[in-house]
Design an enzyme around this catalytic site. Structure first.
Site, PDB file in Angstrom:
ATOM      1  N   SER A   1       0.865  -1.172   0.000  1.00 30.10           N
ATOM      2  CA  SER A   1       0.000   0.000   0.000  1.00 30.10           C
ATOM      3  C   SER A   1       0.912   1.236   0.000  1.00 30.10           C
ATOM      4  O   SER A   1       2.129   1.109  -0.165  1.00 30.10           O
ATOM      5  CB  SER A   1      -0.849  -0.068   1.262  1.00 30.10           C
ATOM      6  OG  SER A   1      -1.664   1.041   1.338  1.00 30.10           O
ATOM      7  N   LEU A   2       0.348   2.397   0.203  1.00 29.36           N
ATOM      8  CA  LEU A   2       1.157   3.613   0.270  1.00 29.36           C
ATOM      9  C   LEU A   2       0.837   4.336   1.567  1.00 29.36           C
ATOM     10  O   LEU A   2      -0.332   4.409   1.946  1.00 29.36           O
ATOM     11  CB  LEU A   2       0.783   4.558  -0.871  1.00 29.36           C
ATOM     12  CG  LEU A   2       1.432   4.392  -2.226  1.00 29.36           C
ATOM     13  CD1 LEU A   2       0.818   5.372  -3.204  1.00 29.36           C
ATOM     14  CD2 LEU A   2       2.935   4.626  -2.127  1.00 29.36           C
TER      15      LEU A   2
ATOM     16  N   LYS B   1      -2.711  13.054   0.107  1.00 30.39           N
ATOM     17  CA  LYS B   1      -4.119  13.003  -0.309  1.00 30.39           C
ATOM     18  C   LYS B   1      -4.759  14.382  -0.270  1.00 30.39           C
ATOM     19  O   LYS B   1      -4.426  15.206   0.586  1.00 30.39           O
ATOM     20  CB  LYS B   1      -4.904  12.069   0.635  1.00 30.39           C
ATOM     21  CG  LYS B   1      -4.460  10.633   0.602  1.00 30.39           C
ATOM     22  CD  LYS B   1      -5.193   9.896  -0.478  1.00 30.39           C
ATOM     23  CE  LYS B   1      -5.754   8.567  -0.154  1.00 30.39           C
ATOM     24  NZ  LYS B   1      -6.491   8.185   0.919  1.00 30.39           N
TER      25      LYS B   1
ATOM     26  N   GLU C   1       3.082  12.114  -9.157  1.00 29.04           N
ATOM     27  CA  GLU C   1       2.133  11.484 -10.090  1.00 29.04           C
ATOM     28  C   GLU C   1       0.718  11.610  -9.532  1.00 29.04           C
ATOM     29  O   GLU C   1       0.507  11.422  -8.336  1.00 29.04           O
ATOM     30  CB  GLU C   1       2.474   9.991 -10.244  1.00 29.04           C
ATOM     31  CG  GLU C   1       3.905   9.758 -10.707  1.00 29.04           C
ATOM     32  CD  GLU C   1       4.346   8.293 -10.573  1.00 29.04           C
ATOM     33  OE1 GLU C   1       3.484   7.407 -10.447  1.00 29.04           O
ATOM     34  OE2 GLU C   1       5.566   8.062 -10.590  1.00 29.04           O
TER      35      GLU C   1
ATOM     36  N   CYS D   1     -49.308  20.486   5.181  1.00 31.81           N
ATOM     37  CA  CYS D   1     -48.215  21.398   4.850  1.00 31.81           C
ATOM     38  C   CYS D   1     -47.690  22.057   6.134  1.00 31.81           C
ATOM     39  O   CYS D   1     -48.476  22.600   6.909  1.00 31.81           O
ATOM     40  CB  CYS D   1     -48.724  22.462   3.873  1.00 31.81           C
ATOM     41  SG  CYS D   1     -47.572  23.838   3.679  1.00 31.81           S
TER      42      CYS D   1
HETATM   43  S1  IVH Z   1       2.593   3.432  -6.514  1.00 37.05           S
HETATM   44  C1  IVH Z   1       4.678   0.692  -3.790  1.00 37.05           C
HETATM   45  N1  IVH Z   1       1.626   5.216  -8.123  1.00 37.05           N
HETATM   46  O1  IVH Z   1      -2.765   3.949  -4.956  1.00 37.05           O
HETATM   47  C2  IVH Z   1       3.966   1.763  -4.508  1.00 37.05           C
HETATM   48  N2  IVH Z   1       0.089   3.964  -6.820  1.00 37.05           N
HETATM   49  O2  IVH Z   1      -2.806   3.539  -1.974  1.00 37.05           O
HETATM   50  C3  IVH Z   1       2.545   1.442  -4.681  1.00 37.05           C
HETATM   51  N3  IVH Z   1      -2.248   4.501  -7.225  1.00 37.05           N
HETATM   52  O3  IVH Z   1      -2.404   0.462  -4.802  1.00 37.05           O
HETATM   53  C4  IVH Z   1       1.800   2.142  -5.648  1.00 37.05           C
HETATM   54  N4  IVH Z   1      -1.906   6.026  -8.774  1.00 37.05           N
HETATM   55  O4  IVH Z   1      -3.823   1.454  -6.670  1.00 37.05           O
HETATM   56  C5  IVH Z   1       1.349   4.277  -7.217  1.00 37.05           C
HETATM   57  N5  IVH Z   1       0.927   6.829  -9.630  1.00 37.05           N
HETATM   58  C6  IVH Z   1       0.641   5.892  -8.718  1.00 37.05           C
HETATM   59  C7  IVH Z   1      -0.685   5.578  -8.354  1.00 37.05           C
HETATM   60  C8  IVH Z   1      -0.921   4.610  -7.395  1.00 37.05           C
HETATM   61  C9  IVH Z   1      -2.810   5.370  -8.085  1.00 37.05           C
HETATM   62  C10 IVH Z   1      -2.986   3.616  -6.298  1.00 37.05           C
HETATM   63  C11 IVH Z   1      -2.626   2.173  -6.442  1.00 37.05           C
HETATM   64  C12 IVH Z   1      -2.107   1.771  -5.108  1.00 37.05           C
HETATM   65  C13 IVH Z   1      -2.772   2.762  -4.206  1.00 37.05           C
HETATM   66  C14 IVH Z   1      -2.007   2.945  -2.923  1.00 37.05           C
END
Ligand code: IVH
Length: 692
Positions: free
Chosen positions: A85-86, A311, A113, A405
């Protein structure tokens, strides 16, 4: 048994984890999330805190795993490298501290990005041919959806040029907003429930049982990660450009930032573009550009240290629905309105939201006293989309429209073939605020600076009126009878504001006939009917004196409209409005608007480009506008067309002669194409407006 502190923590932890499992299932598998991302992150944060406090982290804890276990419907595959995940945050302060963290340490460049809200996918190419497509699943194993993915034209079946024997890429499959709108319209036509958002659209489409069904859905794809970059590729920037050379689409909305200042500007610049994109994004992903540095930074069990998602402030929130009030429209329609505990979404505070009608409230299971989900996308009006917890909602009584009403206690009625409820009393005082609002609107007397609260206050004021005509006190035009001190006593007003208001009211006496007719507030006598009448008659008096059956001979006026006009034009309230306006010098009542003044009132004040407009650029045309026109509301665009002799309508049909297409057009575009109707872009439209 007495509970020790640790027992307590343990119970809370188990409860939090159960919540996460439930929300993971709703989000990843059912595509029906019930809580916002913020709230989800908040639960995870609480789990992390308790795990740190108790020093115990289960191997299956959600702080170690991501997503939901794959569904049994598909075969699964173990990812060679976990799909992590991020980490995410929402403030500049947190972003700056991430940049200063040990693993990032402000070294070198970053990529920024757009974070697309779709579904993550892993693609494996063998000898350049697509061999495997897998969802993220729980991060360790995903569902094999190769056959479904083959139906997405944006994902190449074969890569271009020389490629390694096995090449794995990751990216996002998404449903563009325009495709989502068309797809939902088609669902509605088939009588199916619309999908909540494009993300659910994409997730649902990729996980269809029947691959031909996936192929029918409008899906696109952007690649963002190269799993095994060949030797010469040393940066994320380079990986992206190489992927696009191979034929994999990459997002052009990617910026490379040399330092902290550039990174923050990149975030702002992407956020600024958010509403104009044809896809939903929920933040910006920052990545350390240098791949060696990425490797050195490594990852936790949950997320990489070299990347983070910043975010955007949420556009979805949960709050308490305190009560449901009933608001009355200018023709007596009763609309339920949600009174909410104030909540901030995307920089605005939301306290009220329209709930449309009783059927809709019941269908969405929206109940007073419960927690509800509020959504707002871009500049779109906030909507209550449903209960935060259906189980909690069900403990509250269902909404029911009152049978009397709330304003006049008269009976509430329905109309055959129409959804909704009405107060049948044409003189109900509850209609007045909405009538005043309409009377000061741009298509009517066009008086600026009178908002909803003022309209309510004006409606409640007693004015000095003609004693022979008590209906004057019930007419929206009573606004013209307010004394200076009454104007000054309005909420948000004062002596200075009152004089300004008085000047604006005086100036509004010169409005052209079509506007004055519209300001009479007669049901079904809409803008286009008023324009037609103004082209044929010289004054309001003439229209009132006309034999109503004559209107039936006019194009676009059928028996329903003619009957409503007859009733309206002879009603006491409309007569009172006309008399007030006559006394206050509204010129179009007796046809005293000189051609010069009409010309002046017709001048367009919208944008500089349109300053030199003369007449007739859309003479005889029947124009439909679809999509968003930059910097203008649709009403403004339609007004320009009317001022140029054209007519407008809201749907494409055989009478349509021209379609103007803005950004994110809806299904009207396809319809116009199928009917061979000429189509022009926004730029061509303005060119035509400017043309001599
Ligand atoms: S990088 C290890 N790049 O966001 C890095 N993710 O919350 C993992 N996502 O699962 C992902 N745009 O579905 C990356 N330019 C981008 C992204 C991106 C959308 C989504 C993706 C990921 C989620 C993480």
């Amino acid at each position: 048994m007495t509970m020790t502190r640790t027992d307590d923590d343990h119970a809370v932890l188990e409860d939090l984890k159960a919540q996460v499992r439930r929300h993971n299932h709703l989000y990843y598998l059912a595509n029906q999330p019930e809580i916002s991302d913020e709230e989800y992150d908040d639960i995870i944060r609480q789990i992390k805190e308790l795990e740190e406090k108790t020093g115990y982290q289960e191997p299956t804890s959600p702080t170690r795993t991501v997503g939901a276990a794959p569904s049994a419907q598909f075969s699964t595959t173990k990812h060679p490298e976990p799909m992590l995940s991020l980490g995410n945050m929402t403030s500049e302060k947190d972003f700056r501290s991430w940049l200063r963290s040990k693993s990032v340490n402000r070294q070198g460049r970053l990529t920024a990005e757009a974070k697309i809200d779709g579904i993550a996918i892993r693609l494996e190419y063998h000898q350049g041919n697509l061999a495997l497509a897998a969802t993220r699943g729980d991060g360790t194993s995903g569902e094999i959806v190769t056959e479904n993915v083959r139906g997405i034209p944006a994902i190449p079946q074969r890569l271009i040029g020389e490629v390694p024997a096995v090449l794995a890429v990751r990216g996002e499959i998404y449903m563009p907003r325009s495709g989502f709108a068309i797809y939902n319209a088609e669902r509605a036509e088939r009588g199916e429930e619309p999908l909540a958002n494009p993300r659910n659209g994409a997730a649902g489409a990729v996980r269809q049982k029947d691959p031909s069904e996936t192929a029918r859905r409008p899906l696109l794809f952007y690649a963002y990660t190269l799993e095994n970059p060949p030797e010469p590729i040393k940066t994320q920037e380079h990986a992206l450009s190489w992927m696009s050379i191979l034929g994999l689409p990459t997002n052009p909305l990617t910026l490379v930032c040399a330092d902290e200042g550039e990174a923050i500007r990149a975030f702002q610049s992407i956020e600024d573009r958010r509403d104009h994109l044809d896809y939903d994004i929920d933040g910006v992903v920052f990545k350390v550009n240098d791949l060696k540095q990425q490797e050195a930074a490594g990852a936790t069990s949950h997320e990489p240290r070299w990347a983070i998602a910043w975010k955007f402030a949420s556009e979805r929130a949960i709050t308490t629905l305190q009560k449901i009030e009933i608001s009355q429209g200018r023709f007596g329609r009763l609309t339920p309105v949600a009174v909410l505990e104030p909540v901030h979404i995307g920089g605005v505070t939301i306290e009220r939201a329209s709930l449309h009608n009783e059927t809709d409230v019941r269908k969405k299971n929206i109940r007073a006293g419960s927690q509800v989900v509020i959504e707002r996308a871009g500049d779109v009006i906030p909507q209550v989309t449903g209960p935060a917890s259906p189980r909690q909602a069900e403990t509250m009584p269902e909404f029911k429209m009152p049978s009397n009403c709330p304003d006049c206690e008269g009976p509430v009625t329905t109309k055959p073939g129409e959804t909704g409820h009405w107060c049948a009393a044409t003189d109900c005082p509850g209609r007045l605020p909405a009538q005043i609002k309409s009377l000061v609107g741009r298509d009517a007397m066009d008086v600026d600076g009178i908002g909803d609260v003022m309209c309510e206050a004006i409606a409640a004021m007693d004015v000095e009126h003609d004693p022979e005509r008590p209906a004057e006190n019930r007419s929206a035009a009573k606004l013209y009878l307010l004394t200076l001190s009454q104007l000054a006593s309005l909420p948000g007003s004062g002596p200075k504001n009152a004089r300004n208001l008085q000047e604006r009211l005086a100036e509004s006496q010169n409005r052209p006939l079509a506007n004055v007719l519209y300001s009479l507030g007669i049901e079904r006598m809409g803008r286009s009917v008023c324009r037609k009448l103004a082209a044929r008659y010289q004054s309001v008096d003439q229209v009132i004196r006309e034999n109503p059956s004559t209107f039936l001979n006019m194009e676009g006026i059928g028996p329903k409209i003619a009957e409503s006009m007859r009733m309206g034009l002879t009603s006491r309230e409309v007569r009172a409005t006309v008399e007030i306006m006559r006394r206050c010098g509204v010129r179009a009542i007796e046809g005293l608007v000189s051609p010069d003044q009409t010309e002046e009132a017709n001048q367009i004040k919208i944008t500089e480009e349109t300053m030199t407009v003369k007449h007739g650029r859309f003479d005889g045309e029947n124009v439909v506008v679809t999509g968003k026109i930059e910097n203008m509301t649709r009403v403004d665009v339609e007004r320009l067309i009317h001022q140029q002799g054209g007519d407008t309508s809201s749907s494409v049909n055989a009478k349509t002669t021209l379609l103007v297409v803005g950004e994110k057009p809806g299904s009207k575009l396809n319809k116009a194409r199928s009917l061979n109707i000429p189509i022009i872009t926004e730029e061509e439209f303005f060119e035509r407006m400017k043309a001599a």
